[in-house]
Design a protein around this motif. Structure first.
Motif, mmCIF file in Angstrom:
data_model
loop_
_atom_site.group_PDB
_atom_site.id
_atom_site.type_symbol
_atom_site.label_atom_id
_atom_site.label_comp_id
_atom_site.label_asym_id
_atom_site.label_seq_id
_atom_site.Cartn_x
_atom_site.Cartn_y
_atom_site.Cartn_z
ATOM 1 N N LEU A 87 0.825 -1.217 0.000
ATOM 2 C CA LEU A 87 0.000 0.000 0.000
ATOM 3 C C LEU A 87 0.855 1.261 0.000
ATOM 4 N N MET B 69 -1.010 4.771 0.381
ATOM 5 C CA MET B 69 -2.221 5.059 -0.402
ATOM 6 C C MET B 69 -3.201 5.972 0.361
ATOM 7 N N ARG C 121 -21.786 -3.273 7.338
ATOM 8 C CA ARG C 121 -22.609 -3.167 8.558
ATOM 9 C C ARG C 121 -23.180 -1.762 8.602
ATOM 10 N N SER D 232 -23.568 1.717 9.572
ATOM 11 C CA SER D 232 -22.524 2.524 10.212
ATOM 12 C C SER D 232 -22.977 3.975 10.313
ATOM 13 N N LEU E 145 -18.930 6.376 13.097
ATOM 14 C CA LEU E 145 -17.734 6.559 12.259
ATOM 15 C C LEU E 145 -16.901 7.747 12.749
ATOM 16 N N LEU F 119 -13.949 7.130 15.191
ATOM 17 C CA LEU F 119 -12.733 6.376 14.839
ATOM 18 C C LEU F 119 -11.548 7.328 14.629
ATOM 19 N N VAL G 104 -6.132 7.515 10.356
ATOM 20 C CA VAL G 104 -4.911 6.710 10.175
ATOM 21 C C VAL G 104 -3.682 7.602 10.351
ATOM 22 N N GLY H 26 -10.202 3.675 9.471
ATOM 23 C CA GLY H 26 -10.525 2.292 9.103
ATOM 24 C C GLY H 26 -11.994 2.146 8.711
ATOM 25 N N GLY H 27 -12.826 3.094 9.071
ATOM 26 C CA GLY H 27 -14.263 3.011 8.768
ATOM 27 C C GLY H 27 -14.668 3.675 7.470
ATOM 28 N N SER I 143 -12.362 3.942 4.744
ATOM 29 C CA SER I 143 -11.423 3.510 3.692
ATOM 30 C C SER I 143 -11.851 2.118 3.259
ATOM 31 N N SER I 144 -11.390 1.678 2.098
ATOM 32 C CA SER I 144 -11.762 0.324 1.663
ATOM 33 C C SER I 144 -11.197 -0.686 2.647
ATOM 34 N N LEU J 260 -9.750 -4.291 4.018
ATOM 35 C CA LEU J 260 -8.834 -5.318 3.511
ATOM 36 C C LEU J 260 -9.520 -6.674 3.681
ATOM 37 N N ALA K 23 -11.579 3.191 -3.075
ATOM 38 C CA ALA K 23 -10.297 2.861 -2.428
ATOM 39 C C ALA K 23 -10.247 3.575 -1.083
ATOM 40 N N GLN K 24 -10.565 4.864 -1.138
ATOM 41 C CA GLN K 24 -10.695 5.655 0.093
ATOM 42 C C GLN K 24 -11.848 6.634 -0.146
ATOM 43 N N HIS L 27 -11.924 -4.122 -0.721
ATOM 44 C CA HIS L 27 -11.238 -3.947 -2.007
ATOM 45 C C HIS L 27 -10.112 -4.970 -2.089
HETATM 46 C C1 COA Z 1 -7.458 2.274 6.638
HETATM 47 C C2 COA Z 1 -6.642 1.066 7.025
HETATM 48 C C3 COA Z 1 -5.183 1.433 7.259
HETATM 49 C C4 COA Z 1 -7.249 0.523 8.327
HETATM 50 O O1 COA Z 1 -6.576 -0.644 8.679
HETATM 51 P P1 COA Z 1 -6.832 -1.304 10.106
HETATM 52 O O2 COA Z 1 -6.470 -0.335 11.172
HETATM 53 O O3 COA Z 1 -6.200 -2.641 10.086
HETATM 54 O O4 COA Z 1 -8.413 -1.441 10.028
HETATM 55 P P2 COA Z 1 -9.441 -2.102 11.014
HETATM 56 O O5 COA Z 1 -10.292 -3.008 10.211
HETATM 57 O O6 COA Z 1 -8.723 -2.663 12.210
HETATM 58 O O7 COA Z 1 -10.310 -0.844 11.402
HETATM 59 C C5 COA Z 1 -9.857 0.112 12.330
HETATM 60 C C6 COA Z 1 -10.952 0.317 13.368
HETATM 61 O O8 COA Z 1 -12.106 0.816 12.694
HETATM 62 C C7 COA Z 1 -13.248 0.053 13.052
HETATM 63 N N1 COA Z 1 -14.191 0.053 11.941
HETATM 64 C C8 COA Z 1 -13.933 -0.256 10.642
HETATM 65 N N2 COA Z 1 -15.066 -0.118 9.924
HETATM 66 C C9 COA Z 1 -16.038 0.281 10.769
HETATM 67 C C10 COA Z 1 -17.424 0.581 10.626
HETATM 68 N N3 COA Z 1 -18.014 0.505 9.447
HETATM 69 N N4 COA Z 1 -18.114 0.964 11.723
HETATM 70 C C11 COA Z 1 -17.507 1.051 12.938
HETATM 71 N N5 COA Z 1 -16.204 0.772 13.141
HETATM 72 C C12 COA Z 1 -15.494 0.396 12.065
HETATM 73 C C13 COA Z 1 -12.682 -1.329 13.337
HETATM 74 O O9 COA Z 1 -13.558 -2.079 14.152
HETATM 75 C C14 COA Z 1 -11.397 -0.969 14.069
HETATM 76 O O10 COA Z 1 -11.695 -0.648 15.397
HETATM 77 P P3 COA Z 1 -10.730 -1.092 16.595
HETATM 78 O O11 COA Z 1 -9.428 -0.368 16.320
HETATM 79 O O12 COA Z 1 -11.439 -0.626 17.810
HETATM 80 O O13 COA Z 1 -10.586 -2.574 16.481
HETATM 81 C C15 COA Z 1 -6.712 -0.053 5.946
HETATM 82 O O14 COA Z 1 -8.009 -0.610 5.923
HETATM 83 C C16 COA Z 1 -6.374 0.485 4.573
HETATM 84 O O15 COA Z 1 -5.231 0.842 4.302
HETATM 85 N N6 COA Z 1 -7.405 0.579 3.678
HETATM 86 C C17 COA Z 1 -7.231 1.161 2.369
HETATM 87 C C18 COA Z 1 -6.539 0.235 1.419
HETATM 88 C C19 COA Z 1 -6.226 0.966 0.137
HETATM 89 O O16 COA Z 1 -5.820 2.111 0.142
HETATM 90 N N7 COA Z 1 -6.444 0.291 -0.991
HETATM 91 C C20 COA Z 1 -6.317 0.957 -2.251
HETATM 92 C C21 COA Z 1 -5.072 0.668 -2.954
HETATM 93 S S1 COA Z 1 -4.964 1.715 -4.379
#
Ligand code: COA
Length: 289
Positions: free
Chosen positions: A31, A40, A116, A118, A123, A126, A129, A137-138, A140-141, A143, A212-213, A242
């Motif tokens: 990423l 990203m 889910r 949300s 949101l 949270l 990043v 994490g809520g 962004s796309s 994983l 993606a985001q 994604h």
């Molecule tokens: C954003 C990113 C760094 C988050 O990674 P992460 O920290 O491992 O993500 P998590 O799934 O643990 O989510 C973080 C928190 O948000 C919470 N969360 C995620 N979605 C949620 C939702 N819809 N409602 C409530 N909470 C949510 C999770 O429960 C977690 O909470 P916690 O820390 O209390 O456990 C990662 O998902 C990412 O990089 N995504 C983008 C990928 C990308 O850019 N792809 C494109 C390539 S071009």
């Protein structure tokens, strides 16, 4: 995506006493754009600043993505494009059996597990990043793990086989953009696509632009002046995830099925590409042509 290794590449000849132990999280490495030297998520933060997109805007978009995906799961729409994953063995004489073994007590997966409901209030709580950023994490796309497949054939072949195509591929376009704002890629790609096909933005009934985001997709919509009511009407990657190398087919398949359901004619699927590209595909519903 979740089975990406955490790997060490520096230690083939052993560990020197006191030397740093170099393990890398290959998901996180994938990423990151080494040319621009940023992740990203940071490319989306650059777009948020450029287009004046706030955390509230991104959370509202993420909430909507989840609500739409949940609705599309509940009304059965998404089930129509999912092959359930079950614990099973594949055997072929002369080869070792291969198979899928789901974890724990799970015996089958029939639906995406990330969407889910949300509410924005949830949101909003949270943590971003990057300090002071809009992406979390809520919004962004996610994983997630998945694979997708489609059969692409010439019209002549499909006719000869007596097959009814789900969609006709009309045109495709790829555009380059600066890597530090790679997420804007769909905007010039869609512009080029429309130019090549002689259509206007208004002629496109449905868009599937990969989320993606959240700030990235909103930037694309703002740049093009897109009617957001036509965008990702069954939710997007913020809700569904994604999975790299699956998303392109997933977007286009969902789009083709949505055109069928709504009786609309043209749809565009599009995605940004880390490193600085945008890709777009124009498809037509043969039943509405
Ligand atoms: C954003 C990113 C760094 C988050 O990674 P992460 O920290 O491992 O993500 P998590 O799934 O643990 O989510 C973080 C928190 O948000 C919470 N969360 C995620 N979605 C949620 C939702 N819809 N409602 C409530 N909470 C949510 C999770 O429960 C977690 O909470 P916690 O820390 O209390 O456990 C990662 O998902 C990412 O990089 N995504 C983008 C990928 C990308 O850019 N792809 C494109 C390539 S071009």
């Amino acid at each position: 995506m979740t089975r990406n290794p955490i790997a060490a590449f520096d230690h083939r000849t052993g560990f020197k006493l006191g030397a740093p132990v170099g393990f890398k999280d290959y998901m996180w490495e994938a990423l990151k754009d080494p040319a621009a030297g940023i992740n990203m998520i940071q490319t989306a933060e650059n777009l948020a600043r450029k287009y004046g997109i706030s955390r509230e805007d991104v959370d509202a978009f993420a909430s909507r993505s989840n609500a739409r995906a949940v609705a599309a799961q509940q009304d059965g729409f998404l089930a129509g494009e999912i092959v359930p994953v079950v614990t099973e063995k594949f055997e072929l004489e002369g080869y070792k059996p291969r198979g899928i073994r789901l974890q724990g007590k799970v015996t089958e997966v029939t639906a995406d597990t990330h969407p889910r409901l949300s509410p924005v209030e949830v949101l909003a709580k949270l943590k971003s990043v990057f300090e002071g950023g809009v992406q979390t994490g809520g919004n962004s796309s996610a994983l997630v793990d998945a694979a997708a497949a489609a059969v692409v054939a010439s019209g002549a072949y499909a006719n000869a086989q007596g097959k009814q195509p789900l969609a006709r591929v009309v045109a495709a376009a790829v555009a380059g953009v600066p890597p530090e704002i790679m997420g804007i890629g769909p905007a010039p790609a869609i512009r080029l696509l429309l130019e090549r096909s002689g259509l206007k933005l208004d002629d496109i009934a449905r868009f599937e632009v990969n989320e993606a985001q959240g700030a990235q997709t909103l930037a694309v919509a703002r740049e093009l002046g897109m009617n957001i009511e036509r965008l990702n009407v069954n939710g997007g990657a913020i809700a569904l995830g994604h999975p790299l190398a699956c998303t392109g087919v997933r977007l286009t398949l969902t789009l083709a099925r949505e055109l069928r359901r709504s009786g609309k004619r043209y749809g565009v699927s599009s995605a940004c590409v880390g490193g600085g590209q945008g890709i777009a595909l124009l498809i037509e519903n043969p039943q509405a042509a």
